[in-house]
Design a protein around this motif. Structure first.
Motif, short mmCIF file in Angstrom:
data_model
loop_
_atom_site.label_atom_id
_atom_site.label_comp_id
_atom_site.label_asym_id
_atom_site.label_seq_id
_atom_site.Cartn_x
_atom_site.Cartn_y
_atom_site.Cartn_z
N ARG A 1 0.94 -0.63 0.10
CA ARG A 1 -0.34 0.03 -0.31
C ARG A 1 0.94 1.38 -0.27
O ARG A 1 1.99 1.06 0.43
CB ARG A 1 -1.08 0.34 1.50
CG ARG A 1 -2.02 -1.44 1.65
CD ARG A 1 -2.91 -0.53 2.96
NE ARG A 1 -3.46 -1.94 2.68
CZ ARG A 1 -3.29 -2.81 3.72
NH1 ARG A 1 -2.10 -3.11 4.44
NH2 ARG A 1 -4.18 -3.75 3.42
N LYS B 1 -4.95 0.71 8.43
CA LYS B 1 -4.26 -0.76 8.40
C LYS B 1 -3.33 -1.01 9.17
O LYS B 1 -2.83 -1.46 9.47
CB LYS B 1 -4.38 -0.94 6.99
CG LYS B 1 -5.38 -0.58 6.08
CD LYS B 1 -6.82 -1.44 7.07
CE LYS B 1 -7.77 -1.65 6.32
NZ LYS B 1 -8.61 -2.41 6.89
N ASP C 1 -6.82 1.79 2.78
CA ASP C 1 -8.19 1.15 1.42
C ASP C 1 -8.71 1.71 1.86
O ASP C 1 -9.41 2.10 0.81
CB ASP C 1 -8.49 -0.02 2.60
CG ASP C 1 -7.43 -1.04 2.15
OD1 ASP C 1 -6.01 -1.43 1.91
OD2 ASP C 1 -7.64 -2.11 2.95
#
Length: 277
Positions: free
Chosen positions: A8, A99, A126
Motif C-alpha cells: 500500500r 491498516k 484502503d
C-alpha cells in the motif's frame, strides 16, 4: 505526500503546537501512559504489557470523543528517548480504515522555557487517504490542544488528583475472585475486553484485562468530580488466597473533600464483592 511500497501507499501527516511549559515536562506528560486517563478524558485505562530498556508495548482502552461515540482498543510499540525528548511508535493492528499507523513525537525546547511539540504520522489505508488524513488531523489536533491546556495549567495532573487504595486477602483462586467481581459489573456479551453497561442508573465503560484486572469508569463523573474511575487488581497472596487491591482515581477542582469521602467509601464497597477475608 506519499511514497510507494510493495503493498500500500504510505501517506504522511505532520502537525505542531507551541506550549508554554518546559519540554521535559510536556514529554513526560505524553510518554508516562499510566496517567493518560488524567491527561486525556477519553482514555479509560492503559496498561504497559512489556518493557525492555527504552522500548515498551502499551495497550489503550478509549471511549471515542465526539458524536460517534463507541469504544476503541489498541496497542502501540514505543521507543522512548528521554535525552533527545523523542518518542517513536508503531500501532499494532488495524483500526477502521487505517491498516498501519506509526510516527514520531519531538519536544523542542524554546529559549523562553516553553517548547514546540511536533508530530509526524505515517499510515496506510484502503479508504480515501485524504479523508483518513483529515480524521487523523482532527484527532491529532484535539490530542495536542489537550496536551497544551493540561501542561500549561497542570493542576488536574497534580494537586487536583485524588487517589485512594485499599486491599484485602480473600479465600479462593484468582479465577474464582475474578469471576465474582466480574459478576458484580454490568454483563458483557462475547469476549470483548471493553463494554458499555448501566449500573444503579449510571452508564459506564467496563474493562477486563488478563484475568487479573477490572476497571469501571462512569461516562459522566459523579459531581463534583471531573473524572472518576474504579479499578480492581488481583494477585495470588504469598500465604495463600488472593490479594485484592481496589483503588479510585478522581480529579476534583472543587469539592475535594466530598470527592475524597466518596472515593474512600467506594474503595471499601468495591472490595465487598471479592469475598470475605
Amino acid at each position: 505526500m506519499s511514497t510507494s511500497t510493495t503493498d500500500r501507499e504510505i501517506h504522511r501527516t505532520r502537525a505542531g503546537i507551541e506550549i508554554d511549559a518546559p519540554a521535559d515536562t510536556v514529554y513526560r506528560a505524553l510518554t508516562e501512559v499510566a496517567d493518560w486517563p488524567l491527561l486525556y478524558p477519553w482514555i479509560a485505562y492503559t496498561e504497559v504489557l512489556t518493557q525492555r530498556g527504552q522500548d515498551d508495548e502499551v495497550k489503550f482502552w478509549a471511549v471515542r470523543p465526539g458524536p460517534e461515540g463507541g469504544l476503541r482498543v489498541w496497542t502501540s510499540r514505543r521507543t522512548l528517548d528521554p535525552v533527545a525528548l523523542r518518542m517513536d511508535f508503531t500501532q499494532q493492528g488495524s483500526v477502521g480504515p487505517i491498516k498501519e499507523l506509526g510516527g514520531t513525537w519531538d519536544f523542542l525546547a524554546r529559549p523562553d522555557g516553553g517548547c514546540r511539540v511536533v508530530s509526524g504520522h505515517w499510515f496506510t489505508t484502503d479508504a480515501d487517504p485524504q479523508e483518513t488524513a483529515g480524521e487523523l488531523d482532527r484527532h491529532g489536533g484535539l490530542q495536542m490542544s489537550t496536551l497544551k491546556s493540561k501542561t500549561e495549567q497542570p493542576r488536574s495532573l497534580t494537586s487536583d488528583v485524588i487517589r485512594v487504595e485499599d486491599s484485602v486477602v480473600v479465600a479462593g483462586s484468582v479465577a474464582e475472585v475474578h469471576a465474582r467481581l466480574l459478576a458484580a459489573l454490568p454483563a458483557r456479551e462475547g469476549e470483548e475486553s471493553a463494554w458499555f453497561g448501566t449500573q444503579d442508573g449510571v452508564r459506564s465503560v467496563q474493562i477486563e484485562h488478563g484475568g487479573h484486572t477490572l476497571v469501571q469508569k462512569p461516562l459522566i463523573a459523579p459531581e463534583p468530580a471531573e473524572l472518576y474511575r474504579r479499578r480492581w487488581r488481583l494477585a495470588a497472596a504469598p500465604d495463600g488466597g488472593v490479594l485484592v487491591r481496589a483503588d479510585v482515581l478522581a480529579v476534583a477542582t472543587t469539592g475535594r473533600d466530598r470527592v475524597l469521602e466518596r472515593a474512600t467509601a467506594d474503595v471499601r464497597a468495591a472490595l465487598a464483592p471479592a469475598g470475605q477475608r
